[in-house]
Design an enzyme around this catalytic site. Structure first.
Site, PDB file in Angstrom:
ATOM      1  N   ARG A  57     -27.108  27.165  60.772  1.00 29.74           N
ATOM      2  CA  ARG A  57     -26.457  28.605  60.371  1.00 29.74           C
ATOM      3  C   ARG A  57     -26.053  29.229  61.703  1.00 29.74           C
ATOM      4  O   ARG A  57     -25.242  29.864  61.869  1.00 29.74           O
ATOM      5  CB  ARG A  57     -27.095  29.417  59.385  1.00 29.74           C
ATOM      6  CG  ARG A  57     -28.147  29.826  59.794  1.00 29.74           C
ATOM      7  CD  ARG A  57     -29.458  29.738  58.661  1.00 29.74           C
ATOM      8  NE  ARG A  57     -29.802  28.334  58.675  1.00 29.74           N
ATOM      9  CZ  ARG A  57     -29.950  27.700  57.707  1.00 29.74           C
ATOM     10  NH1 ARG A  57     -29.454  27.940  56.639  1.00 29.74           N
ATOM     11  NH2 ARG A  57     -30.574  26.222  58.026  1.00 29.74           N
ATOM     12  N   ARG A 107     -28.239  27.896  73.071  1.00 32.88           N
ATOM     13  CA  ARG A 107     -29.565  27.713  72.581  1.00 32.88           C
ATOM     14  C   ARG A 107     -30.322  26.646  73.321  1.00 32.88           C
ATOM     15  O   ARG A 107     -29.552  25.336  73.535  1.00 32.88           O
ATOM     16  CB  ARG A 107     -29.439  27.226  71.159  1.00 32.88           C
ATOM     17  CG  ARG A 107     -30.521  26.674  70.405  1.00 32.88           C
ATOM     18  CD  ARG A 107     -30.829  26.495  68.982  1.00 32.88           C
ATOM     19  NE  ARG A 107     -30.763  27.780  68.372  1.00 32.88           N
ATOM     20  CZ  ARG A 107     -30.854  27.924  67.008  1.00 32.88           C
ATOM     21  NH1 ARG A 107     -31.156  26.494  66.397  1.00 32.88           N
ATOM     22  NH2 ARG A 107     -31.196  29.016  66.209  1.00 32.88           N
ATOM     23  N   HIS A 135     -35.047  35.038  69.590  1.00 35.88           N
ATOM     24  CA  HIS A 135     -34.052  34.786  68.846  1.00 35.88           C
ATOM     25  C   HIS A 135     -33.322  35.920  68.524  1.00 35.88           C
ATOM     26  O   HIS A 135     -33.238  36.455  67.360  1.00 35.88           O
ATOM     27  CB  HIS A 135     -34.283  33.929  67.601  1.00 35.88           C
ATOM     28  CG  HIS A 135     -32.949  33.338  67.010  1.00 35.88           C
ATOM     29  ND1 HIS A 135     -31.795  33.710  67.247  1.00 35.88           N
ATOM     30  CD2 HIS A 135     -33.085  32.227  66.089  1.00 35.88           C
ATOM     31  CE1 HIS A 135     -30.988  32.767  66.564  1.00 35.88           C
ATOM     32  NE2 HIS A 135     -31.538  31.960  65.738  1.00 35.88           N
TER      33      HIS A 135
HETATM   34  C1  NCD Z   1     -34.623  29.611  62.900  1.00 34.72           C
HETATM   35  C2  NCD Z   1     -34.540  29.147  64.447  1.00 34.72           C
HETATM   36  O1  NCD Z   1     -33.824  28.365  65.115  1.00 34.72           O
HETATM   37  O2  NCD Z   1     -35.526  29.717  65.308  1.00 34.72           O
HETATM   38  N1  NCD Z   1     -33.279  29.286  62.460  1.00 34.72           N
HETATM   39  C3  NCD Z   1     -32.301  30.071  62.615  1.00 34.72           C
HETATM   40  O3  NCD Z   1     -31.889  30.243  63.703  1.00 34.72           O
HETATM   41  N2  NCD Z   1     -31.922  30.510  61.641  1.00 34.72           N
HETATM   42  C4  NCD Z   1     -35.955  29.280  62.433  1.00 34.72           C
HETATM   43  C5  NCD Z   1     -36.303  27.615  62.304  1.00 34.72           C
HETATM   44  O4  NCD Z   1     -35.803  26.738  62.868  1.00 34.72           O
HETATM   45  O5  NCD Z   1     -37.289  27.430  61.610  1.00 34.72           O
END
Ligand code: NCD
Length: 348
Positions: A57, A107, A135
């Site tokens: 997402r 990321r 995040h």
């Molecule tokens: C999260 C993340 O990547 O930190 N997911 C996200 O970006 N919606 C949570 C997770 O991976 O558990």
């Protein structure tokens, strides 16, 4: 406060006036996010999307947000497909991609990597998740969701009781959200985690310094009782050492229908950054609560588009052009997205 041209690396860069501004713009962009209106304020702009960790997402919603603003996206995913396997430094990668695009979303599994990117290019770098660090854009959409759900329920963020549940140590979404929620007044945070996965001390100390009450427990029944907001997270197995994994075997940290029925408020909201671990026995939000109107996880995920659109508009300095640019969309769209969404989306 003007954030045009700035890197967005941490939720600590936001204060309440800036959030109000961002969320007003996000509200304006909701019809564009839903495919009911169009805009081309970013026509010609290119987003560089660099994801060195799994994502569905976050990556798709950043991309979609940018494209719904009229821009296009250039990608790389996975270290194994990038020149980093040939020994290239992050700094060189950042400088090169910065020359190709107008804004970067990054990321990376190492907490420090985002700072290497940010110091190597003058185009804005947005943190899409840096290891177990932060995040920030997830926290922005989380708080947007809390505010709109609380508005519907006639509640306020000031004075509310929040349970943060799951892996509070490695869960970066928690770290960013605690910072944003701490901007409000007189919250009670119930930090509910299995032993060894507690939130790092500095978050507790910072929230206490701002006058919030902090309770740490690993008793799910006791911790969830009376909470206005339950924010559950996945156990971040991939960040754990073998001994931490062993220590977590046999722990029961599953939020199921029975616990919702017995201890949770009728007007609570339940959120999760997703993905939730739906495998049998996983310590996560159980699928048996799907359909419960308190479960806001898909409305929360939907909010990722307008909030990220608003952030792009502000970072790229086109926010003043948005209102006049809106045009009706001409293609078919359903009235609401998921089978359980009807009552929520008709209310807007
Ligand atoms: C999260 C993340 O990547 O930190 N997911 C996200 O970006 N919606 C949570 C997770 O991976 O558990």
């Amino acid at each position: 406060m003007n954030i045009t041209g700035q890197h967005i690396l941490s939720s600590s860069q936001f204060d309440l006036p800036l959030l109000d501004h961002l969320y007003r713009l996000a509200d304006t962009l909701v019809p564009v996010a839903r495919g009911q209106m169009t805009t081309a304020v970013l026509r010609g702009a290119v987003l560089g999307s660099i994801f060195f960790e799994p994502s569905t997402r976050t990556r798709l919603s950043f991309d979609t947000a940018f494209m719904r603003l009229g821009g296009s996206v250039s990608h790389t995913t996975g270290v194994e497909f990038s020149s980093i396997v040939k020994g290239e430094s992050l700094e060189d990668t950042a400088r090169v991609v910065g020359g190709y695009t107008d804004v970067l979303v990054v990321r990376h599994f190492e907490e420090e990597a985002i700072y290497s990117f940010a110091s190597s290019t003058n185009i804005p770098v947005i943190n899409g998740g840096n290891g177990a660090g932060e995040h920030p854009t997830q926290a922005l959409l989380d708080l947007y969701t809390v505010r709109s759900e609380f508005k519907r329920l006639n509640k306020h963020v000031d004075g509310c009781r929040v349970a943060m549940v799951g892996d509070l140590r490695y869960g970066r979404t928690i770290h960013s959200l605690v910072r944003l929620l701490s901007l409000y007044r007189n919250l009670t945070f119930v930090m509910l985690s299995p032993k060894g996965l507690e939130i790092p001390r500095d978050f507790i100390d910072a929230a206490r310094e701002r006058g919030h009450e902090l309770i740490e427990t690993n008793d799910l029944n006791q911790g969830l009782a009376g909470c206005d907001l339950i924010y559950a997270t996945r156990i971040q197995i991939e960040r754990m050492s073998e001994s931490e994994k062993a220590a977590n075997k046999g722990v029961n940290f599953r939020i199921e229908k029975s616990i919702l029925a017995s201890v949770c408020r009728d007007d609570a909201i339940i959120m999760h950054p997703l993905p939730r671990d739906s495998r049998p026995g996983a310590n996560d939000l159980s699928n048996d609560i799907d359909g419960d109107p308190r479960l806001a996880i898909f409305r929360q995920a939907d909010a990722g588009i307008p909030v990220r659109m608003a952030l792009f508009c502000m970072v790229l300095g086109v926010e003043d052009q948005v209102k006049d640019s809106l045009q009706p969309a001409t293609w078919w769209r359903p009235e609401y997205i998921g089978p359980n969404d009807a009552s929520f989306y008709r209310m807007r």
